[in-house]
Design an enzyme around this catalytic site. Structure first.
Site, PDB file in Angstrom:
ATOM      1  N   GLU A  38       0.616  -1.096   0.204  1.00 31.46           N
ATOM      2  CA  GLU A  38       0.023  -0.154   0.035  1.00 31.46           C
ATOM      3  C   GLU A  38       0.973   1.275   0.163  1.00 31.46           C
ATOM      4  O   GLU A  38       1.854   1.341   1.034  1.00 31.46           O
ATOM      5  CB  GLU A  38      -0.826   0.063   1.283  1.00 31.46           C
ATOM      6  CG  GLU A  38      -1.493   1.317   1.434  1.00 31.46           C
ATOM      7  CD  GLU A  38      -2.415   1.816   0.475  1.00 31.46           C
ATOM      8  OE1 GLU A  38      -2.534   3.148   0.293  1.00 31.46           O
ATOM      9  OE2 GLU A  38      -3.159   1.020  -0.241  1.00 31.46           O
ATOM     10  N   GLN A  39       0.558   2.299  -0.855  1.00 32.36           N
ATOM     11  CA  GLN A  39       1.416   3.413  -1.173  1.00 32.36           C
ATOM     12  C   GLN A  39       1.294   4.282   0.040  1.00 32.36           C
ATOM     13  O   GLN A  39       2.352   4.814   0.520  1.00 32.36           O
ATOM     14  CB  GLN A  39       1.015   4.058  -2.366  1.00 32.36           C
ATOM     15  CG  GLN A  39      -0.271   4.618  -2.289  1.00 32.36           C
ATOM     16  CD  GLN A  39      -0.426   5.445  -3.609  1.00 32.36           C
ATOM     17  OE1 GLN A  39       0.466   5.916  -4.488  1.00 32.36           O
ATOM     18  NE2 GLN A  39      -1.780   5.772  -4.053  1.00 32.36           N
ATOM     19  N   TYR A  61     -27.751   8.311   3.569  1.00 33.22           N
ATOM     20  CA  TYR A  61     -28.210   7.227   4.898  1.00 33.22           C
ATOM     21  C   TYR A  61     -27.301   7.531   5.757  1.00 33.22           C
ATOM     22  O   TYR A  61     -26.213   8.408   5.759  1.00 33.22           O
ATOM     23  CB  TYR A  61     -27.620   5.785   4.230  1.00 33.22           C
ATOM     24  CG  TYR A  61     -26.419   5.598   3.717  1.00 33.22           C
ATOM     25  CD1 TYR A  61     -25.287   5.278   4.439  1.00 33.22           C
ATOM     26  CD2 TYR A  61     -26.253   5.935   2.112  1.00 33.22           C
ATOM     27  CE1 TYR A  61     -24.112   4.921   3.764  1.00 33.22           C
ATOM     28  CE2 TYR A  61     -24.934   5.715   1.509  1.00 33.22           C
ATOM     29  CZ  TYR A  61     -23.922   5.404   2.439  1.00 33.22           C
ATOM     30  OH  TYR A  61     -22.718   4.906   1.945  1.00 33.22           O
ATOM     31  N   ARG A 109     -15.827   4.518   5.577  1.00 33.20           N
ATOM     32  CA  ARG A 109     -15.021   3.968   4.713  1.00 33.20           C
ATOM     33  C   ARG A 109     -13.907   3.755   5.739  1.00 33.20           C
ATOM     34  O   ARG A 109     -13.328   2.588   5.579  1.00 33.20           O
ATOM     35  CB  ARG A 109     -14.565   4.449   3.463  1.00 33.20           C
ATOM     36  CG  ARG A 109     -15.573   4.493   2.470  1.00 33.20           C
ATOM     37  CD  ARG A 109     -14.885   5.024   1.211  1.00 33.20           C
ATOM     38  NE  ARG A 109     -15.974   5.097  -0.053  1.00 33.20           N
ATOM     39  CZ  ARG A 109     -15.629   3.978  -0.682  1.00 33.20           C
ATOM     40  NH1 ARG A 109     -14.891   3.130  -0.708  1.00 33.20           N
ATOM     41  NH2 ARG A 109     -16.585   3.864  -1.825  1.00 33.20           N
ATOM     42  N   ASP A 159     -11.934  -1.719  -8.885  1.00 30.36           N
ATOM     43  CA  ASP A 159     -11.995  -0.662  -9.663  1.00 30.36           C
ATOM     44  C   ASP A 159     -11.060  -0.689 -10.852  1.00 30.36           C
ATOM     45  O   ASP A 159     -11.304  -0.006 -11.821  1.00 30.36           O
ATOM     46  CB  ASP A 159     -12.084   0.641  -9.028  1.00 30.36           C
ATOM     47  CG  ASP A 159     -13.370   0.971  -8.085  1.00 30.36           C
ATOM     48  OD1 ASP A 159     -14.525   0.204  -8.313  1.00 30.36           O
ATOM     49  OD2 ASP A 159     -13.162   2.085  -7.369  1.00 30.36           O
TER      50      ASP A 159
END
Length: 399
Positions: free
Chosen positions: A33-34, A215, A109, A293
């Site tokens: 992970e960067q 929501y 998130r 993605d």
């Protein structure tokens, strides 16, 4: 035959779920992970049954539920009067989980990412490693990093998002396609929206040329929203640009006060050009494969971005556990290509339906919304693990 070494580029939701799924199946992995700390761009994520059933199988449902909110219902309202067009229970009476076999959550998130990271407990996680390319040889692959270091692997997984560094190696120079819609996002305390009829559902407001989705997260104290309007073009090379908060308010002039209160209550104005990817001809080479993605970015109107990434992770892990590498990558792509392309099409279709002007098309549209659970069963009832029953045989060697 040595143990398979899987290098996962990207420590987002998909990359961490894949790591957990591989660990459960006894397959070695490293996540690169960067960022120096785990974080996700964006405010919140909706997890539907096709995603949460897999988190449950990974033993994560308690951790995720602890930081999530279960919406009371899926409600669709008319843009100006707030009249309810459709009302489908979610948490209100347990209908959603009874129908689709797993719960529905709204979660920030960052909270979701932290729950996944806590479960991983640092196993195979490498932070601050920005991948700048991959070299593929017959005997394996090698990742190259910005600091001049490298790392070998038997197979590289590009889980590095829509602006993937890995995708050009597999599919060439493929760029996102502007969908003709622009989104304004925000997080707003519930008390700042006195006109909101009910903050507990997952709620759409549908009107001419635009829609608002919102929501609750954060124990019901905060509303996450995405307000979407049509735009003829997007000329900025970046996919996000700053704007005045008043731009969003102006875009929804004449809408119900709950809508204008919500889009006007954020501190910082910004808008996102909503893009997706045309279905790729290739998802993998001999040693490199795409997911999430990086393979099938989609507009957010079905709330399926994270869920499709979770499905990818489970199917890929199942395939790698069942087949030699060549067969595993081939079968993974076969399982995922058509489904994700169909979800992409439906994600765009939601905006088309939500944005209809008042007129003769509204009645059949509203009739479809009234049957939405049956219309969406093919998405939410999907079981990624059951959909791929692995063959007997677990050779994990290099091919």
């Amino acid at each position: 035959m040595s143990e398979l070494r899987v290098a996962i580029v990207g420590g987002g939701i998909g990359g961490l779920v894949l790591a957990l799924a591989l660990r459960e199946r006894g397959i070695g992995f490293e996540v690169y992970e960067q960022a120096d700390e785990l974080r996700e761009i964006g405010a919140a994520v909706a997890l539907s049954a096709n995603g949460t059933r897999e988190l449950r199988r990974l033993g994560l449902v308690d951790q995720v539920e602890a930081v999530s909110v279960i919406p009371s219902a899926l409600v669709i309202r008319r843009w100006d009067t707030g009249e309810i067009i459709a009302d489908h229970p979610i948490g209100r009476d347990g209908t959603y989980e009874a129908t689709f076999g797993a719960p529905y959550y709204g979660v920030h998130r960052v909270a979701l990412l932290q729950a996944l990271a806590d479960r991983l407990a640092g196993d195979g996680l490498n932070l601050g490693r920005r991948c700048v390319g991959v070299e593929e040889r017959r005997s394996g692959a090698e990742l190259r990093f910005a600091d001049g270091t490298s790392a070998p692997a038997d197979v590289v997984v590009g889980a590095d998002g829509v602006h993937s560094v890995i995708r050009p190696h597999v599919g060439g120079d493929v760029r996102g396609s502007f969908s003709g819609t622009v989104g304004y996002r925000g997080l707003v305390p519930v008390e700042q929206m006195p006109s909101l009829p009910d903050p507990t559902p997952l709620q759409f407001w549908a009107g001419p040329g635009g829609h608002l989705l919102h929501y609750s997260i954060d124990g019901g104290r905060t509303i996450n929203f995405l307000a979407v309007v049509r735009a003829p073009e997007w000329t900025n090379e970046a996919w996000m640009e700053e704007c005045a908060v008043g731009d969003a308010v102006e875009a929804f002039a004449g809408w119900h006060p709950a809508v204008t209160e919500m889009v006007g209550a954020t501190d910082v104005g910004a808008r996102w050009a909503l893009h997706d990817l045309a279905p790729l001809e290739r998802w993998h080479t001999d040693r490199v494969v795409l997911m999430g993605d990086a393979a099938h970015a989609m507009v957010p109107h079905q709330g399926q971005g994270a869920n499709q990434t979770i499905e990818d992770a489970i199917v890929l892990a199942d395939c790698l556990a069942a087949d030699d590498l060549a067969a595993a990558l081939r079968r993974y792509a076969e399982r995922r290509r058509k489904r994700t392309a169909r979800v992409q099409r439906w994600s765009r279709r939601v905006a088309d339906l939500m944005h209809l002007p008042d007129g003769p098309e509204i009645a059949p549209r509203d009739a479809l919304f009234a049957e939405l659970y049956s219309e969406l069963a093919w998405i939410h009832s999907y079981d990624a693990h059951a959909a791929h029953q692995p063959a007997v045989g677990v050779a994990h060697g290099r091919t």
